[in-house]
Scaffold this active site. Structure first.
Site, PDB file in Angstrom:
ATOM      1  N   HIS A 134      58.800 -32.759  16.300  1.00 56.80           N
ATOM      2  CA  HIS A 134      58.627 -33.313  14.782  1.00 56.80           C
ATOM      3  C   HIS A 134      58.033 -32.295  13.757  1.00 56.80           C
ATOM      4  O   HIS A 134      56.818 -32.580  13.453  1.00 56.80           O
ATOM      5  CB  HIS A 134      57.511 -34.623  15.167  1.00 56.80           C
ATOM      6  N   CYS A 269      50.611 -39.364  12.076  1.00 55.30           N
ATOM      7  CA  CYS A 269      51.356 -39.383  11.179  1.00 55.30           C
ATOM      8  C   CYS A 269      51.904 -40.730  10.848  1.00 55.30           C
ATOM      9  O   CYS A 269      53.118 -40.389   9.857  1.00 55.30           O
ATOM     10  CB  CYS A 269      52.749 -38.694  12.146  1.00 55.30           C
TER      11      CYS A 269
HETATM   12  N1   CP Z   1      55.794 -40.052  10.263  1.00 55.75           N
HETATM   13  C1   CP Z   1      57.203 -40.136  10.325  1.00 55.75           C
HETATM   14  O1   CP Z   1      57.648 -39.860  10.713  1.00 55.75           O
HETATM   15  O2   CP Z   1      57.456 -41.592   9.945  1.00 55.75           O
HETATM   16  P1   CP Z   1      59.287 -42.117   9.985  1.00 55.75           P
HETATM   17  O3   CP Z   1      59.565 -42.782  11.196  1.00 55.75           O
HETATM   18  O4   CP Z   1      58.997 -43.340   9.149  1.00 55.75           O
HETATM   19  O5   CP Z   1      59.760 -41.201   9.314  1.00 55.75           O
HETATM   20  N1  NVA Z   2      56.329 -40.389  18.248  1.00 54.49           N
HETATM   21  C1  NVA Z   2      56.678 -41.491  17.040  1.00 54.49           C
HETATM   22  C2  NVA Z   2      55.976 -40.678  15.955  1.00 54.49           C
HETATM   23  C3  NVA Z   2      56.948 -41.462  14.559  1.00 54.49           C
HETATM   24  C4  NVA Z   2      57.109 -41.132  13.721  1.00 54.49           C
HETATM   25  C5  NVA Z   2      57.745 -41.514  17.728  1.00 54.49           C
HETATM   26  O1  NVA Z   2      58.487 -40.093  18.277  1.00 54.49           O
HETATM   27  O2  NVA Z   2      58.673 -42.447  17.777  1.00 54.49           O
END
Ligand code: CP
Ligand code: NVA
Length: 309
Positions: A134, A269
């Site tokens: 991410h 996050c």
């Molecule tokens: N932190 C983040 O990426 O949030 P969303 O899943 O809402 O995009």
């Molecule tokens: N680790 C989480 C982050 C979401 C923004 C996921 O992948 O669902």
């Protein structure tokens, strides 16, 4: 910066510390300009396609608004509503979209799908989250740490919880900026060995430090930043119960905060599960910067868009 123009943004490991610093400084400037009401039409006439096969609040809204604020346009392409869901190959989708758009942002499960899309597309591809990484989140988080601590080099960051996509991108980010990162995860949920190995190689060149442990107290000791994320990520819903059991002892709570450096900031996050990876008290407490993080997604992604598209 000439070296960024036309590039894909898939993993932080692909960028030099200088390029990543440039994106942070650009984001800072765009943030100031936004607050002052200055127009920033860097992407006038440009269009970004946004493919989502997973849910999103922050990523979708911040990319869409970001394109608008840069004078461009963003199209939301849910997998369900496109031919992707019906099996049109990624390679064909990439070649078609390259004829219409100036860039593609994609959030999906398999990281390889993003690599395949980028390989076939003639336009920049931005990773809006995969099961592996991410990067937009982690780089935006570096902007938040920089704002709060005034520096990145040598800053001690503790990531407590699942060795997931967010942990992986934070490892690369910390390594690139010469930070000291300790990741504490239960033994079956450690970050991927390959990512740790690569992050260590990067850190060796930046005087950064990477420590992987299963001891959350050790990770949090003297940390200036404490970061956590959900225990079950998107796509892992069926593992939720077993994960909740495995992650007992990995909660970010006031006990853990006691061993951190005074004035440590708490990061997440989002979305958060209060009572699981973080307590309500810490989430809502004065050391929490989680909504500043969410805001910085917008400014940082505008910097990415303005630099690569
Ligand atoms: N932190 C983040 O990426 O949030 P969303 O899943 O809402 O995009
Ligand atoms: N680790 C989480 C982050 C979401 C923004 C996921 O992948 O669902």
């Amino acid at each position: 910066m000439e070296s960024l123009r036309g590039r894909d943004f898939i993993s932080l490991k692909d960028f030099s510390p200088e390029e990543l610093w440039y994106l942070l400084e650009t984001a800072k400037n765009l943030k100031v300009q936004r607050k002052r009401g200055v127009d920033t039409p860097h992407l006038k006439g440009k269009t970004l396609g946004m493919i989502f096969t997973k849910a999103s609040t922050r990523t979708r809204v911040s990319f869409e608004v970001g394109m608008y604020q840069l004078g461009g346009y963003a199209l939301f392409l849910s997998a369900e509503a496109t031919q992707i869901k019906r099996g049109e190959p990624i390679a064909d989708t990439a070649r078609v979209l390259s004829r219409y758009l100036d860039g593609i942002m994609i959030r999906t499960f398999k990281h390889q799908d993003v690599l395949d899309l980028a390989a076939e597309a003639d336009i920049p591809v931005i990773n809006g989250l995969t099961d592996l990484l991410h990067p937009c989140q982690a780089l935006a988080d570096m902007l938040t740490v920089y704002e709060k601590k005034g520096k990145l080099r040598g800053v001690k960051i503790a990531y407590i919880g699942d060795g997931n996509n967010v942990a992986h991108s934070l490892l690369y980010a910390a390594a690139k900026f010469g930070m000291e990162i300790t990741v504490a995860s239960p033994s079956h949920y450690l970050p991927a060995e390959e990512v740790v190995k690569e992050a260590r190689m990067i850190a060796a060149q930046t005087q950064g430090e990477i420590v992987i442990t299963s001891d959350p107290q050790r990770a949090a000791k003297d940390a200036e930043v404490i970061y956590t994320d959900v225990w079950a990520s998107m796509g892992q819903e069926t593992e939720r119960e077993e994960r909740i059991k495995a992650f007992q002892g990995y909660q970010v709570n006031t006990d853990l905060l006691k061993v951190a450096a005074p004035g440590a900031i708490i990061m997440h996050c989002l979305p958060a599960h209060r009572g699981e990876e973080i307590t309500e008290e810490v989430f809502e407490g004065e050391q929490s910067v989680v909504f500043d993080q969410a805001e910085n997604r917008l400014h940082l992604q505008k910097a990415i868009l303005a630099s690569i598209l």
